[in-house]
Design a protein around this motif. Structure first.
Motif, PDB file in Angstrom:
ATOM      1  N   ILE A 150      36.229  36.582  49.160  1.00 34.63           N
ATOM      2  CA  ILE A 150      37.467  36.039  49.099  1.00 34.63           C
ATOM      3  C   ILE A 150      37.736  34.132  49.607  1.00 34.63           C
ATOM      4  O   ILE A 150      36.275  34.349  50.701  1.00 34.63           O
ATOM      5  CB  ILE A 150      39.025  36.124  49.239  1.00 34.63           C
ATOM      6  CG1 ILE A 150      39.134  36.502  51.149  1.00 34.63           C
ATOM      7  CG2 ILE A 150      38.519  38.024  49.068  1.00 34.63           C
ATOM      8  CD1 ILE A 150      39.981  37.049  51.567  1.00 34.63           C
ATOM      9  N   PRO A 151      38.114  33.162  49.374  1.00 33.67           N
ATOM     10  CA  PRO A 151      38.394  32.252  49.768  1.00 33.67           C
ATOM     11  C   PRO A 151      38.258  31.995  51.359  1.00 33.67           C
ATOM     12  O   PRO A 151      39.114  32.854  51.723  1.00 33.67           O
ATOM     13  CB  PRO A 151      39.145  31.230  49.636  1.00 33.67           C
ATOM     14  CG  PRO A 151      39.667  32.617  48.258  1.00 33.67           C
ATOM     15  CD  PRO A 151      39.229  33.800  47.857  1.00 33.67           C
ATOM     16  N   GLY A 164      35.568  30.794  42.505  1.00 32.09           N
ATOM     17  CA  GLY A 164      36.140  30.912  40.854  1.00 32.09           C
ATOM     18  C   GLY A 164      37.243  32.370  41.523  1.00 32.09           C
ATOM     19  O   GLY A 164      37.811  32.560  41.960  1.00 32.09           O
ATOM     20  N   ALA A 165      37.588  32.821  39.641  1.00 34.19           N
ATOM     21  CA  ALA A 165      39.328  34.068  39.710  1.00 34.19           C
ATOM     22  C   ALA A 165      38.558  35.119  38.763  1.00 34.19           C
ATOM     23  O   ALA A 165      38.490  34.143  37.648  1.00 34.19           O
ATOM     24  CB  ALA A 165      40.463  33.196  40.280  1.00 34.19           C
ATOM     25  N   VAL A 166      39.421  35.824  38.945  1.00 37.83           N
ATOM     26  CA  VAL A 166      39.313  36.947  37.254  1.00 37.83           C
ATOM     27  C   VAL A 166      40.355  37.339  37.988  1.00 37.83           C
ATOM     28  O   VAL A 166      40.586  37.142  38.526  1.00 37.83           O
ATOM     29  CB  VAL A 166      38.166  38.053  37.879  1.00 37.83           C
ATOM     30  CG1 VAL A 166      36.229  37.038  37.795  1.00 37.83           C
ATOM     31  CG2 VAL A 166      37.761  38.818  38.775  1.00 37.83           C
ATOM     32  N   PRO A 167      40.701  38.490  36.194  1.00 39.45           N
ATOM     33  CA  PRO A 167      41.727  38.460  36.348  1.00 39.45           C
ATOM     34  C   PRO A 167      42.329  40.070  36.927  1.00 39.45           C
ATOM     35  O   PRO A 167      41.212  40.242  37.043  1.00 39.45           O
ATOM     36  CB  PRO A 167      42.345  38.774  34.606  1.00 39.45           C
ATOM     37  CG  PRO A 167      40.573  38.099  34.159  1.00 39.45           C
ATOM     38  CD  PRO A 167      40.145  38.080  35.159  1.00 39.45           C
ATOM     39  N   PHE A 168      43.773  40.126  37.486  1.00 39.50           N
ATOM     40  CA  PHE A 168      44.017  40.991  38.075  1.00 39.50           C
ATOM     41  C   PHE A 168      44.295  42.444  36.796  1.00 39.50           C
ATOM     42  O   PHE A 168      44.589  41.843  35.809  1.00 39.50           O
ATOM     43  CB  PHE A 168      45.260  41.088  38.602  1.00 39.50           C
ATOM     44  CG  PHE A 168      44.285  40.632  40.355  1.00 39.50           C
ATOM     45  CD1 PHE A 168      44.309  41.871  41.053  1.00 39.50           C
ATOM     46  CD2 PHE A 168      45.869  39.480  40.666  1.00 39.50           C
ATOM     47  CE1 PHE A 168      44.288  41.253  42.334  1.00 39.50           C
ATOM     48  CE2 PHE A 168      45.158  39.019  42.329  1.00 39.50           C
ATOM     49  CZ  PHE A 168      44.073  39.946  42.841  1.00 39.50           C
ATOM     50  N   ASP A 244      41.028  43.902  41.303  1.00 38.26           N
ATOM     51  CA  ASP A 244      40.820  42.820  40.250  1.00 38.26           C
ATOM     52  C   ASP A 244      39.819  43.498  39.164  1.00 38.26           C
ATOM     53  O   ASP A 244      39.378  44.677  39.309  1.00 38.26           O
ATOM     54  CB  ASP A 244      39.804  42.010  41.322  1.00 38.26           C
ATOM     55  CG  ASP A 244      38.830  43.533  42.140  1.00 38.26           C
ATOM     56  OD1 ASP A 244      37.862  44.198  41.986  1.00 38.26           O
ATOM     57  OD2 ASP A 244      39.048  44.212  42.404  1.00 38.26           O
ATOM     58  N   ALA A 245      39.584  42.551  38.496  1.00 38.72           N
ATOM     59  CA  ALA A 245      38.665  43.511  37.269  1.00 38.72           C
ATOM     60  C   ALA A 245      36.846  43.525  37.180  1.00 38.72           C
ATOM     61  O   ALA A 245      36.845  44.426  36.884  1.00 38.72           O
ATOM     62  CB  ALA A 245      38.259  41.748  35.955  1.00 38.72           C
ATOM     63  N   PHE A 246      36.576  42.824  38.514  1.00 37.96           N
ATOM     64  CA  PHE A 246      35.526  43.915  39.336  1.00 37.96           C
ATOM     65  C   PHE A 246      35.135  45.207  39.254  1.00 37.96           C
ATOM     66  O   PHE A 246      34.863  46.109  38.434  1.00 37.96           O
ATOM     67  CB  PHE A 246      34.256  43.341  40.117  1.00 37.96           C
ATOM     68  CG  PHE A 246      34.842  41.404  40.260  1.00 37.96           C
ATOM     69  CD1 PHE A 246      34.090  41.317  39.099  1.00 37.96           C
ATOM     70  CD2 PHE A 246      35.071  41.171  40.852  1.00 37.96           C
ATOM     71  CE1 PHE A 246      33.364  40.022  39.328  1.00 37.96           C
ATOM     72  CE2 PHE A 246      34.835  39.612  41.237  1.00 37.96           C
ATOM     73  CZ  PHE A 246      34.270  39.440  40.209  1.00 37.96           C
ATOM     74  N   PHE A 267      42.336  37.270  41.463  1.00 44.71           N
ATOM     75  CA  PHE A 267      41.782  37.598  42.478  1.00 44.71           C
ATOM     76  C   PHE A 267      40.436  36.454  42.435  1.00 44.71           C
ATOM     77  O   PHE A 267      39.394  36.452  41.709  1.00 44.71           O
ATOM     78  CB  PHE A 267      41.153  39.223  41.866  1.00 44.71           C
ATOM     79  CG  PHE A 267      40.146  39.065  42.984  1.00 44.71           C
ATOM     80  CD1 PHE A 267      40.204  39.956  43.950  1.00 44.71           C
ATOM     81  CD2 PHE A 267      38.555  38.960  42.872  1.00 44.71           C
ATOM     82  CE1 PHE A 267      39.604  40.355  45.037  1.00 44.71           C
ATOM     83  CE2 PHE A 267      38.049  39.246  43.714  1.00 44.71           C
ATOM     84  CZ  PHE A 267      38.719  39.941  45.226  1.00 44.71           C
ATOM     85  N   GLU A 268      40.783  35.357  43.319  1.00 48.57           N
ATOM     86  CA  GLU A 268      39.723  34.737  43.691  1.00 48.57           C
ATOM     87  C   GLU A 268      38.872  35.325  44.627  1.00 48.57           C
ATOM     88  O   GLU A 268      38.745  35.728  45.759  1.00 48.57           O
ATOM     89  CB  GLU A 268      40.719  33.419  44.494  1.00 48.57           C
ATOM     90  CG  GLU A 268      41.830  32.637  43.760  1.00 48.57           C
ATOM     91  CD  GLU A 268      42.759  31.893  44.209  1.00 48.57           C
ATOM     92  OE1 GLU A 268      42.059  31.702  45.476  1.00 48.57           O
ATOM     93  OE2 GLU A 268      43.121  31.434  43.662  1.00 48.57           O
ATOM     94  N   TYR A 269      37.860  34.270  44.758  1.00 46.84           N
ATOM     95  CA  TYR A 269      36.385  34.898  45.403  1.00 46.84           C
ATOM     96  C   TYR A 269      35.879  33.510  45.915  1.00 46.84           C
ATOM     97  O   TYR A 269      35.760  32.430  45.233  1.00 46.84           O
ATOM     98  CB  TYR A 269      35.465  35.514  44.163  1.00 46.84           C
ATOM     99  CG  TYR A 269      34.809  35.208  42.942  1.00 46.84           C
ATOM    100  CD1 TYR A 269      33.949  34.225  43.535  1.00 46.84           C
ATOM    101  CD2 TYR A 269      35.435  34.814  42.473  1.00 46.84           C
ATOM    102  CE1 TYR A 269      33.115  33.059  42.205  1.00 46.84           C
ATOM    103  CE2 TYR A 269      35.007  34.370  40.964  1.00 46.84           C
ATOM    104  CZ  TYR A 269      33.634  33.461  41.046  1.00 46.84           C
ATOM    105  OH  TYR A 269      32.688  33.379  39.400  1.00 46.84           O
ATOM    106  N   SER A 270      35.304  33.317  46.431  1.00 46.87           N
ATOM    107  CA  SER A 270      34.063  32.245  46.553  1.00 46.87           C
ATOM    108  C   SER A 270      32.366  32.803  47.320  1.00 46.87           C
ATOM    109  O   SER A 270      32.227  33.626  47.686  1.00 46.87           O
ATOM    110  CB  SER A 270      34.673  31.073  48.214  1.00 46.87           C
ATOM    111  OG  SER A 270      34.782  32.345  49.070  1.00 46.87           O
TER     112      SER A 270
END
Length: 300
Positions: A150-151, A164-168, A244-246, A267-270
């Motif tokens: 996460i960031p 970036g980010a993916v939907p919940f 999260d979508a993953f 859901f944000e990731y880095s």
């Protein structure tokens, strides 16, 4: 100053890892007095006080924690050389070391690595899963060449390669009434048994803020730190959840219900690398393949 004793540094690392002289002695297969002598010798040579005592236990000083980072960097470098030699002897050499937070490590990255191996059969990697702060530490100390989490605000220790980010997604056990909906709104969760995230997580805080605006919020039956545990609890009928979508992809694969969720939160990731270092060709390929894969979650 005379050269530092390797054995003294090993004793220091062991005490820092285990928290006690007795455990350090057991790990190093030497006596407790021997560990104490090695620590005293290191303190004398460095002219630093590394440990004090509180309630009969050794307690690391601020100086010890600062020294720990530098000592770990040195030992990580030596460990990398030893691992490389062993891998060469065994005919296997990892070209990339990866650290990833569980939500990404357990769902998206295995698919990405499998695709990368089909395209580049020579690709080799070491793949570690851990929570975000250890991911940052592994990358900052150059024990891993690339990290997914996460960031983070550790801008002086690591560089952000991509963010970036993916939907919940809404998740439920098979047969749940809300499975009849094509998409789920927050209002649909009113009074429903819910499995959430602990307050120390970004997701937990975001959902708590969201539910605080509801007249009849969900009934939070359980909370967890990890999304895959939330999914496992939901699968066993404890409640519904938001992940999260993953993780939602794995939930569906196991037979659970997954639906789009009509909320603004994402859901944000880095993706991070050691500060100032250039990504290898293998790392760049991994990043590009991951970003291509993530578009499938955004578009779904």
């Amino acid at each position: 100053m005379a050269a530092l004793s390797q054995r003294s540094l090993e004793a220091f690392r062991a005490v820092m890892r285990t928290g006690t002289v007795s455990a350090a002695a057991e790990e190093l297969a030497i006596s407790q007095p021997a560990v104490s002598r090695l620590i005293r010798d290191l303190e004398d040579r460095l002219d630093l006080s590394l440990f004090g005592r509180r309630g009969g236990r050794v307690v690391a000083t601020r100086e010890a924690h600062e020294l720990w980072t530098e000592v770990e960097r040195s030992f990580i470098g030596l460990g990398a050389i030893e691992r490389a030699a062993a891998q060469i002897r065994q005919g296997y050499r990892a070209t990339l070391t990866i650290a990833a937070a569980p939500a990404i490590a357990q769902s998206a990255l295995p698919a990405v690595i499998a695709q990368l191996l089909r395209e580049r059969p020579e690709f080799r990697a070491e793949f570690l899963s851990m929570t975000t702060l250890p991911v940052v530490r592994q990358v900052a100390l150059r024990q891993c060449q690339i990290g997914f989490g996460i960031p983070t605000q550790h801008k002086y220790e690591i560089d952000v390669v991509r963010a970036g980010a993916v939907p919940f997604r809404f998740i439920a056990p098979a047969g749940h009434p809300l499975g009849a909906l094509e998409s789920v709104r927050v209002e649909d969760l009113s009074g429903v048994d819910f499995v959430g995230f602990v307050d120390s997580t970004m997701s937990g805080r975001a959902f708590d803020r969201l539910f605080a605006t509801m007249r009849h919020p969900p009934v939070q039956k359980m909370k967890s730190y990890l999304s895959h545990i939330v999914s496992a609890l939901v699968m066993r009928g404890i409640g519904v959840g938001i992940v999260d979508a993953f993780t939602a992809e794995d939930h569906a694969r196991m037979g659970g219900i997954v639906r789009p969720l009509e909320i603004a939160e994402r859901f944000e990731y880095s993706i991070i690398k050691p500060h100032g270092e250039k990504l290898s060709a293998e790392a760049l390929s991994l990043v590009e393949t991951f970003e291509e894969h993530v578009t499938t979650y955004r578009d779904a």
